[in-house]
Write a protein that holds these residues in place. Structure first.
Motif, PDB file in Angstrom:
ATOM      1  N   SER A 347       0.863  -1.181   0.000  1.00  0.00           N
ATOM      2  CA  SER A 347       0.000   0.000   0.000  1.00  0.00           C
ATOM      3  C   SER A 347       0.897   1.228   0.000  1.00  0.00           C
ATOM      4  O   SER A 347       1.945   1.237   0.651  1.00  0.00           O
ATOM      5  CB  SER A 347      -0.908   0.025   1.233  1.00  0.00           C
ATOM      6  OG  SER A 347      -1.800  -1.079   1.226  1.00  0.00           O
ATOM      7  N   PHE A 358      -1.825   2.838  -4.230  1.00  0.00           N
ATOM      8  CA  PHE A 358      -1.838   1.374  -4.262  1.00  0.00           C
ATOM      9  C   PHE A 358      -2.437   0.867  -2.951  1.00  0.00           C
ATOM     10  O   PHE A 358      -2.134   1.392  -1.880  1.00  0.00           O
ATOM     11  CB  PHE A 358      -0.423   0.814  -4.416  1.00  0.00           C
ATOM     12  CG  PHE A 358       0.229   1.156  -5.729  1.00  0.00           C
ATOM     13  CD1 PHE A 358      -0.523   1.280  -6.880  1.00  0.00           C
ATOM     14  CD2 PHE A 358       1.599   1.350  -5.811  1.00  0.00           C
ATOM     15  CE1 PHE A 358       0.080   1.602  -8.086  1.00  0.00           C
ATOM     16  CE2 PHE A 358       2.211   1.666  -7.008  1.00  0.00           C
ATOM     17  CZ  PHE A 358       1.444   1.799  -8.160  1.00  0.00           C
ATOM     18  N   LYS A 361      -1.450  -4.302  -2.843  1.00  0.00           N
ATOM     19  CA  LYS A 361      -1.083  -4.803  -4.169  1.00  0.00           C
ATOM     20  C   LYS A 361      -0.171  -6.021  -4.046  1.00  0.00           C
ATOM     21  O   LYS A 361       0.804  -6.021  -3.307  1.00  0.00           O
ATOM     22  CB  LYS A 361      -0.382  -3.705  -4.971  1.00  0.00           C
ATOM     23  CG  LYS A 361      -0.065  -4.107  -6.402  1.00  0.00           C
ATOM     24  CD  LYS A 361       0.604  -2.976  -7.168  1.00  0.00           C
ATOM     25  CE  LYS A 361      -0.348  -1.832  -7.398  1.00  0.00           C
ATOM     26  NZ  LYS A 361      -1.487  -2.204  -8.286  1.00  0.00           N
ATOM     27  N   GLY A 380      -0.295   5.097 -12.263  1.00  0.00           N
ATOM     28  CA  GLY A 380       0.557   4.454 -11.270  1.00  0.00           C
ATOM     29  C   GLY A 380       1.760   3.718 -11.817  1.00  0.00           C
ATOM     30  O   GLY A 380       2.512   3.101 -11.057  1.00  0.00           O
ATOM     31  N   PHE A 384       5.015   2.754  -9.556  1.00  0.00           N
ATOM     32  CA  PHE A 384       5.346   1.331  -9.418  1.00  0.00           C
ATOM     33  C   PHE A 384       6.851   1.122  -9.544  1.00  0.00           C
ATOM     34  O   PHE A 384       7.477   0.423  -8.733  1.00  0.00           O
ATOM     35  CB  PHE A 384       4.597   0.537 -10.497  1.00  0.00           C
ATOM     36  CG  PHE A 384       4.824  -0.940 -10.471  1.00  0.00           C
ATOM     37  CD1 PHE A 384       4.073  -1.757  -9.643  1.00  0.00           C
ATOM     38  CD2 PHE A 384       5.791  -1.528 -11.282  1.00  0.00           C
ATOM     39  CE1 PHE A 384       4.278  -3.131  -9.625  1.00  0.00           C
ATOM     40  CE2 PHE A 384       6.010  -2.895 -11.270  1.00  0.00           C
ATOM     41  CZ  PHE A 384       5.249  -3.701 -10.437  1.00  0.00           C
ATOM     42  N   PHE A 549      -2.613  -0.750 -15.983  1.00  0.00           N
ATOM     43  CA  PHE A 549      -2.866   0.051 -14.775  1.00  0.00           C
ATOM     44  C   PHE A 549      -4.037   1.017 -15.004  1.00  0.00           C
ATOM     45  O   PHE A 549      -4.196   1.579 -16.086  1.00  0.00           O
ATOM     46  CB  PHE A 549      -1.637   0.876 -14.411  1.00  0.00           C
ATOM     47  CG  PHE A 549      -0.542   0.109 -13.732  1.00  0.00           C
ATOM     48  CD1 PHE A 549      -0.314   0.259 -12.379  1.00  0.00           C
ATOM     49  CD2 PHE A 549       0.251  -0.782 -14.442  1.00  0.00           C
ATOM     50  CE1 PHE A 549       0.690  -0.441 -11.740  1.00  0.00           C
ATOM     51  CE2 PHE A 549       1.256  -1.492 -13.819  1.00  0.00           C
ATOM     52  CZ  PHE A 549       1.479  -1.317 -12.458  1.00  0.00           C
ATOM     53  N   GLY A 552      -4.105   3.237 -10.040  1.00  0.00           N
ATOM     54  CA  GLY A 552      -3.343   2.510  -9.038  1.00  0.00           C
ATOM     55  C   GLY A 552      -3.658   1.027  -8.953  1.00  0.00           C
ATOM     56  O   GLY A 552      -3.062   0.308  -8.137  1.00  0.00           O
ATOM     57  N   LYS A 553      -4.572   0.566  -9.760  1.00  0.00           N
ATOM     58  CA  LYS A 553      -4.939  -0.858  -9.737  1.00  0.00           C
ATOM     59  C   LYS A 553      -4.519  -1.523 -11.045  1.00  0.00           C
ATOM     60  O   LYS A 553      -4.496  -0.895 -12.098  1.00  0.00           O
ATOM     61  CB  LYS A 553      -6.451  -1.016  -9.549  1.00  0.00           C
ATOM     62  CG  LYS A 553      -6.970  -0.467  -8.234  1.00  0.00           C
ATOM     63  CD  LYS A 553      -8.480  -0.634  -8.149  1.00  0.00           C
ATOM     64  CE  LYS A 553      -9.003  -0.071  -6.821  1.00  0.00           C
ATOM     65  NZ  LYS A 553     -10.481  -0.190  -6.718  1.00  0.00           N
TER      66      LYS A 553
END
Length: 598
Positions: A347, A358, A361, A380, A384, A549, A552-553
């Motif tokens: 996170s 995030f 994740k 994101g 990342f 992406f 953030g997912k």
């Protein structure tokens, strides 16, 4: 390093404490010169006044020999002080400068994104020079003056106590005036120094972006923009200097009353009543004048002293900001044997008030796997990558490389094992050779040349005026975008790290050059864990896996063909590409289309 000013000073001075002690002793030559010459002259006058016909040389032997010895002592002290200072102070400055530079270098990525490079360098320079000036003022002015005043008061009192009282009272008043205004100057200097640092940062920022100034014809705009900060600096500078001038007015009045009227008036009165001899008149008059000049000079330096203190306090702020990304006390070197990367319940958010980017994740990137990252701007992807490089620390969870938590290993070893080729590569204002060799400083010449060849860079390098020794300009301004990118690729080729990250590494290249470099990149990726960020989705078609992406997912993952067949978000982006590139975002109509596709 200590975070408070005087402990900070002592931290560096104690490394040469014996040398500085000798410098301090020899700096008393100024005291000896101003206090004891009047004694010699006084004895000389007494001798002449009472001369009764004896052989002149033997009669005047005492003042003559004393004068010669005094002259030699003063000269030797001055020369020793100068020689020791010539070695000690440059060494002190170098130590302070490099210590501050090293501390600043250890700040995190986020620190530099919110700071002006010009302001930081200005603060390092301010502290280096300010420190030296403060120590020189103390050793060469304040301490000799203090010793001289003590000796003068004692000698004056031995002649008549009233002379000592007048001199001491004037010194107290004189220094009280100096301290009163100097403390005001300290505050004003601190504010002025901050204003000057901001101004210098703005100037450097404007100069660094001179291409934009020309491109948009904003010369007058920049002048007006900087004038606002210059006006603030001018106002603060004037306020600081005006304090000094007010101090000089009051100090001049005090000197005129106490020394010009009281001291000299009482000298004449005492001599006329036979209380003191002609030699004592000469001595008291000359000594009081010398002490006045010494104290006056010290008083003049007092506001400048506090101004330097204010500047140094402001400059000290760069080490008062703690490092937020640091090695743990028991951190160990990262050992990459395969290159597997694992996100476990990660996170992250940029600051306590920002939203979470995030959330829990979990991702596994296998050793040697080639993974592409796609998504609109702000989804994101870059974050990342930055988390893998530990530019930021996680809010929760952990990131593992070959089973080793990156927060448990040293930052140096972590980044040694990762090669990053960014979209906008940063080059030093050094030669082409130096910029390529930066990837592996100990590389042999043949390795540097081979790296340039693999990056398809040697052709343009050999056409430059000095070939590999050609300077690239600040931030590589003498090179085109594609040429800078090829230098960055050559640097990464030379580094040959087991983990490779490409952030739009070929976006600045023309199609022909990109095709040639893709072959070099394919060779560079061989046997390495590779993460590729790309807006040109066609460059990801050969990836083992693509992560999609969105806010953030990771909403989709698979190969290029699998994701197209899925007909989801990736497929929609593939259809939306304009000129081969993915747009920064989608509009409302695109969202409706996406819902239809999904």
């Amino acid at each position: 390093m200590p975070k408070r000013l005087w402990p900070f000073f002592w931290h560096f001075l104690k490394k040469q404490k014996l040398v500085f002690l000798l410098i301090q002793i020899t700096c008393l030559a100024w005291t000896i010169d101003h206090i004891f010459w009047p004694v010699v002259f006084g004895v000389f006058i007494e001798k002449i006044t009472n001369y009764s016909g004896e052989p002149v040389l033997s009669y005047l032997a005492l003042p003559i020999i004393s004068g010669i010895l005094l002259w030699i002592t003063i000269e030797v002290f001055f020369r020793i002080s100068g020689i020791l200072s010539a070695f000690a102070f440059p060494k002190l400055e170098a130590d302070v400068r490099m210590s501050l530079f090293n501390y600043v270098q250890d700040h995190s990525y986020s620190f530099f994104t919110s700071q002006f490079a010009g302001s930081l360098s200005n603060k390092i320079s301010d502290m280096t020079l300010g420190f030296t000036r403060i120590i020189q003022q103390i050793m060469q002015i304040f301490v000799p003056v203090a010793v001289g005043v003590i000796i003068a008061v004692a000698l004056f009192t031995s002649i008549q106590p009233i002379f000592g009282v007048i001199l001491l009272s004037w010194i107290v008043i004189h220094m009280s005036i100096a301290l009163y205004f100097a403390r005001q100057c300290d505050d004003k200097a601190h504010v002025h120094s901050e204003a000057r640092s901001i101004l210098m940062g703005k100037i450097v920022d404007s100069i660094s972006n001179h291409i934009n100034v020309r491109l948009f014809s904003r010369k007058l705009y920049e002048q007006n923009y900087l004038k606002k900060f210059q006006d603030i600096e001018l106002k603060k500078n004037t306020e600081a200097l005006w304090i000094i001038e007010k101090m000089r007015i009051f100090m001049g009045l005090a000197s005129f009353i106490w020394i010009g009227l009281l001291m000299n008036g009482y000298i004449i009165y005492s001599w006329s009543n036979g209380a003191i001899s002609a030699g004592e008149v000469v001595y008291i008059f000359n000594s009081s004048w010398n002490v006045t000049m010494m104290a006056w000079f010290a008083g003049m330096e007092m506001p400048l002293f506090f101004k330097e203190l204010g500047t140094c306090k402001q400059a000290l702020s760069i080490i008062q900001i703690p490092h937020d990304i640091i090695d743990k006390p028991n951190a160990y070197p990262l050992k990459v044997t395969e290159g597997a990367i694992t996100f476990e319940n990660v996170s992250f958010k940029y600051n306590p008030t920002s939203s979470t980017l995030f959330q829990n994740k979990n991702i596994n990137i296998k050793a040697g796997e080639k993974v592409g990252l796609v998504g609109f701007s702000g989804s994101g992807k870059t974050t990342f990558v930055h988390l893998i490089l530990r530019y930021y620390d996680l809010s929760n969870g952990r990131i593992l490389i070959d089973g080793q938590n990156i927060q448990d290993v040293t930052l140096e070893s972590l980044r040694q094992n990762i090669a990053l080729i960014p979209q906008d590569p940063s080059l030093f204002h050094r030669s082409v050779w130096d910029n390529i060799q930066y990837g592996k400083p100990e590389a042999e010449p043949a390795e540097v040349v081979l790296a340039a060849q693999k990056a398809n860079a040697e052709d343009f390098i050999l056409k430059m005026s000095d070939k590999y020794q050609s300077l690239v300009g600040e931030r590589g301004i003498k090179l085109s975008g594609g040429q800078k990118q090829r230098i960055a690729i050559a640097r990464a080729v030379l580094k040959n790290a087991p983990i490779l990250i490409l952030d739009e590494a070929t976006s600045a290249l023309d199609s022909v050059t990109e095709r040639n470099i893709q072959n070099a990149l394919q060779e560079l990726m061989e046997g390495k864990t590779t993460i590729v960020i790309a807006h040109r989705l066609s460059t990801l078609s050969g990836m083992d896996r693509i992560l999609v992406f969105d806010q953030g997912k990771i909403i989709e993952e698979g190969t290029h063909e699998e994701l197209l067949k899925l007909g989801g978000h990736y497929s929609m982006m593939w259809e939306m590409q304009a000129g081969g590139f993915l747009p920064d975002a989608i509009n409302d109509d695109d969202y409706e289309d996406e819902e239809t596709i999904l």
